[in-house]
Design a protein around this motif. Structure first.
Motif, PDB file in Angstrom:
ATOM      1  N   GLU A   1       0.838  -1.196   0.000  1.00 18.54           N
ATOM      2  CA  GLU A   1       0.000   0.000   0.000  1.00 18.54           C
ATOM      3  C   GLU A   1       0.875   1.249   0.000  1.00 18.54           C
ATOM      4  OE1 GLU A   1      -3.267  -2.105   2.970  1.00 18.54           O
ATOM      5  OE2 GLU A   1      -1.334  -1.335   3.674  1.00 18.54           O
TER       6      GLU A   1
ATOM      7  N   GLY B   1     -11.587  -2.402  -8.444  1.00 17.26           N
ATOM      8  CA  GLY B   1     -10.196  -2.832  -8.463  1.00 17.26           C
ATOM      9  C   GLY B   1      -9.880  -3.470  -9.806  1.00 17.26           C
TER      10      GLY B   1
ATOM     11  N   THR C   1      -4.369  -0.020 -11.651  1.00 10.63           N
ATOM     12  CA  THR C   1      -5.051   0.176 -10.379  1.00 10.63           C
ATOM     13  C   THR C   1      -4.763   1.558  -9.801  1.00 10.63           C
ATOM     14  OG1 THR C   1      -5.365  -0.761  -8.162  1.00 10.63           O
ATOM     15  CG2 THR C   1      -3.138  -0.782  -9.042  1.00 10.63           C
TER      16      THR C   1
ATOM     17  N   SER D   1      -4.822   1.576  -6.456  1.00 14.87           N
ATOM     18  CA  SER D   1      -4.554   1.125  -5.085  1.00 14.87           C
ATOM     19  C   SER D   1      -3.130   1.396  -4.633  1.00 14.87           C
ATOM     20  CB  SER D   1      -4.817  -0.383  -4.979  1.00 14.87           C
ATOM     21  OG  SER D   1      -6.173  -0.674  -5.185  1.00 14.87           O
TER      22      SER D   1
ATOM     23  N   ALA E   1      -6.414   2.149  -2.109  1.00 15.13           N
ATOM     24  CA  ALA E   1      -6.657   0.713  -1.961  1.00 15.13           C
ATOM     25  C   ALA E   1      -8.003   0.426  -1.307  1.00 15.13           C
ATOM     26  CB  ALA E   1      -5.522   0.071  -1.158  1.00 15.13           C
TER      27      ALA E   1
ATOM     28  N   ARG F   1     -11.156   0.485  -3.735  1.00 11.71           N
ATOM     29  CA  ARG F   1     -11.309  -0.572  -4.727  1.00 11.71           C
ATOM     30  C   ARG F   1     -11.697   0.003  -6.081  1.00 11.71           C
ATOM     31  NH1 ARG F   1      -8.402  -2.655  -4.321  1.00 11.71           N
ATOM     32  NH2 ARG F   1      -8.952  -4.625  -5.312  1.00 11.71           N
TER      33      ARG F   1
END
Length: 371
Positions: free
Chosen positions: A39, A90, A220, A222, A228, A231
């Motif tokens: 992350e 995601g 992504t 994230s 993150a 999503r």
């Protein structure tokens, strides 16, 4: 009298191991240093936070099912066609949808050895035969993948950069992979960590998709963008591939706050650049410090490092992980290739990185706890 027999799940699910999430807490410790999930240690940009909060007043409304604002922002940012973009819950959901759209039971899906584990699970759930191809020197092997393709192959999926190795293959190698595939085989490129790569010979997949009829790239928000928990991911695919996925995409698969936050995050280029610069600087610094301690690190272009512990060192991934946990640091011990004696570490804040390096130094200097 009613039967007590439970409904039987599809037979293909028997081959699907549930995803095992990395450790996220240490008993008795309120705020451990979590370096297990790749992350962002800095979270989303102020612009993304503001957009998220502004969306609260519209939570009673359905999100824009066309995802227009985010698609247009992505198109402008990456110079791609907006109608060939799609967002999802995601990037993992988009991988799932692509496999559902193109794989029938009995079809073959070819994966690289250390690719995203959920790609394998989703392929198995479709009833596909999954062929996992060995990598070479911690990198996706184009030769091995092409050798594994048969007339039953419908999808070839790689992660570039790869997780958990942190390595990538060049644009030339990616082109060679695509050129070697039959036209009826979909090349799926998971570029979740592409935002961290600054190598001039890297292609996240955009160049391939621009001219191909059988390719899709997933990305992504994230990682670099720190979303993150929201999503939200996206994909860029050839027109026919996106059209097929649209047939099975649920109308509102990306929620309104996530769409708003992602769109705003794209516009805050300065913030993203600062996060990337920090990551790159510490990636090199941490790799050098670990090398000084005698711990090999796979060269990485991502926001994490893979530590490969030599059996001769007396250190094991399980033992080192236990030592780090005692120091309030959560790593991700892994079984990667060979004996599986490896550990993945996310690059954190300066304070977190220094704490990790200090813990590793004490682990190496006092090896008895980790034998």
């Amino acid at each position: 009298m009613r039967s007590r027999t439970s409904p039987a799940p599809r037979a293909a699910l028997a081959a699907c191991p549930p995803y095992v999430q990395g450790k996220s807490a240490i008993a008795g410790m309120e705020k451990p240093i979590k370096l297990s999930s790749n992350e962002s240690p800095f979270g989303p940009s102020p612009a993304a936070k503001a957009a998220y909060l502004a969306a609260v007043d519209e939570l009673h409304r359905y999100p824009d099912g066309s995802q227009r604002a985010l698609r247009e922002a992505l198109a402008a940012r990456f110079d791609v066609e907006a109608d060939q973009l799609i967002a999802g819950n995601g990037s993992e959901e988009l991988i799932l949808l692509a496999l559902r759209a193109f794989v029938d039971p009995g079809d073959q899906v070819v994966l690289s050895q250390n690719g995203f584990v959920m790609t394998r699970i989703h392929a198995l759930a479709q009833g596909a035969e999954v062929v996992e191809v060995e990598e070479a020197d911690w990198r996706v092997s184009v030769d091995n993948i092409l050798a594994a393709v048969t007339e039953r192959t419908r999808v070839v999926a790689i992660a570039n950069p790869n997780n958990p190795t942190g390595t990538y293959i060049s644009a030339a190698e990616l082109r060679r992979l695509h050129a070697g595939l039959p036209e009826n085989v979909l090349l799926m490129i998971d570029s979740a960590y592409g935002d961290y790569v600054v190598a001039p010979d890297y292609d996240s997949g955009i160049a391939i998709v621009r001219t191909a009829s059988n390719a899709i790239m997933t990305r992504t928000f994230s990682k670099l963008y720190g979303l993150a928990g929201m999503r939200i991911g996206w994909a860029y695919g050839s027109p026919d591939v996106i059209a097929a996925i649209q047939r099975i995409r649920t109308p509102f698969n990306a929620n309104a706050p996530a769409l708003a936050a992602a769109t705003a995050a794209l516009g805050d280029r300065d913030y993203a650049d600062r996060v990337r610069d920090h990551t790159i600087a510490w990636r090199g610094r941490m790799a050098a410090a670990l090398a000084d301690l005698g711990i090999p690190v796979v060269p990485s272009v991502t926001n994490f490092l893979l530590l490969t512990l030599s059996p001769d060192s007396g250190l094991t991934s399980k033992g080192v992980a236990a030592h780090l946990l005692e120091h309030g640091i959560i790593p991700r011990p892994l079984g990667v290739s060979g004996p599986g004696n490896s550990l993945r570490i996310t690059i954190g804040t300066e304070e977190e990185n220094l704490a990790f390096l200090a813990a590793m130094e004490s682990c190496v200097r006092v090896p008895s706890p980790v034998q």
